[in-house]
Design a protein around this motif. Structure first.
Motif, PDB file in Angstrom:
ATOM      1  N   HIS A 125       0.906  -1.135  -0.123  1.00  0.00           N
ATOM      2  CA  HIS A 125       0.175  -0.097   0.089  1.00  0.00           C
ATOM      3  C   HIS A 125       0.722   1.139   0.107  1.00  0.00           C
ATOM      4  CE1 HIS A 125      -3.143   2.846   0.907  1.00  0.00           C
ATOM      5  NE2 HIS A 125      -2.306   3.397   2.004  1.00  0.00           N
ATOM      6  N   GLU A 149       2.409   1.668  -3.647  1.00  0.00           N
ATOM      7  CA  GLU A 149       1.365   2.044  -4.327  1.00  0.00           C
ATOM      8  C   GLU A 149       0.898   3.626  -4.331  1.00  0.00           C
ATOM      9  OE1 GLU A 149      -1.371  -1.974  -5.324  1.00  0.00           O
ATOM     10  OE2 GLU A 149      -1.675  -0.865  -3.424  1.00  0.00           O
ATOM     11  N   SER A 150       0.837   3.950  -3.060  1.00  0.00           N
ATOM     12  CA  SER A 150       0.197   5.367  -2.523  1.00  0.00           C
ATOM     13  C   SER A 150       1.448   6.602  -2.808  1.00  0.00           C
ATOM     14  CB  SER A 150      -0.380   5.513  -1.298  1.00  0.00           C
ATOM     15  OG  SER A 150       0.843   5.203  -0.470  1.00  0.00           O
TER      16      SER A 150
END
Length: 158
Positions: free
Chosen positions: A48, A51-52
């Motif tokens: 995460h 990805e962010s």
């Protein structure tokens, strides 16, 4: 030969594995409980964060065998005392057999270059002020870091 690359989302499993090696080593060297760090769900969190874009990771690759042998993770913060934005090295790990061979310094160089491109005023890192980490402190000093005092403390918010 050694290559430093920015980690991609697909690198989250190896970054997670190296992070777990880091935590195990810290716990062994400090005789701490593994519960000192929350490692459940680490793989999903790592994916995460990558990805962010809130988590920038550089990885070191041994070109002889294409193995990832270390990583350095960064995030951006802001403060008045730092006169603006700056980077924090969150995690930093190099496999023991590759230490003292310039791998860590090359990872730090990549972090400094990245920070310069983001107009960061500085990089910060926390190291335990224990005798078990004297070589770690020396490594950072040899790479231009200065001891600023204090201790890293935390308060868990549930």
């Amino acid at each position: 030969m050694l290559r430093i690359e920015e980690a991609t989302i697909s690198d989250f499993p190896i970054i997670t594995e190296l992070f777990e090696h880091l935590i195990k080593e810290i716990c062994l060297r400090t005789n701490s409980s593994p519960n000192l760090f929350i490692v459940s769900g680490t793989m999903d969190k790592c994916k995460h964060y990558l990805e962010s874009g809130i988590y920038k990771v550089f990885k070191a690759i041994d070109e002889n065998n294409e193995q990832t042998i270390g990583f350095l993770s960064l995030c951006e913060s802001y403060s008045l005392y730092a006169n603006g934005n700056f980077g924090i090295i969150q995690e930093f790990y190099v496999h023991p057999e590759y230490r003292s061979k310039g791998v860590g310094s090359k990872l730090l160089f990549s972090a400094k270059e990245y920070g310069g491109g983001k107009y960061w005023k500085r990089l910060e890192v926390a190291t335990p002020p224990l005798p078990e980490f004297d070589s770690t402190v020396s490594f950072y000093e040899n790479n231009g870091f200065e001891i600023t005092g204090g201790r890293k403390m935390k308060l868990t918010i549930e």
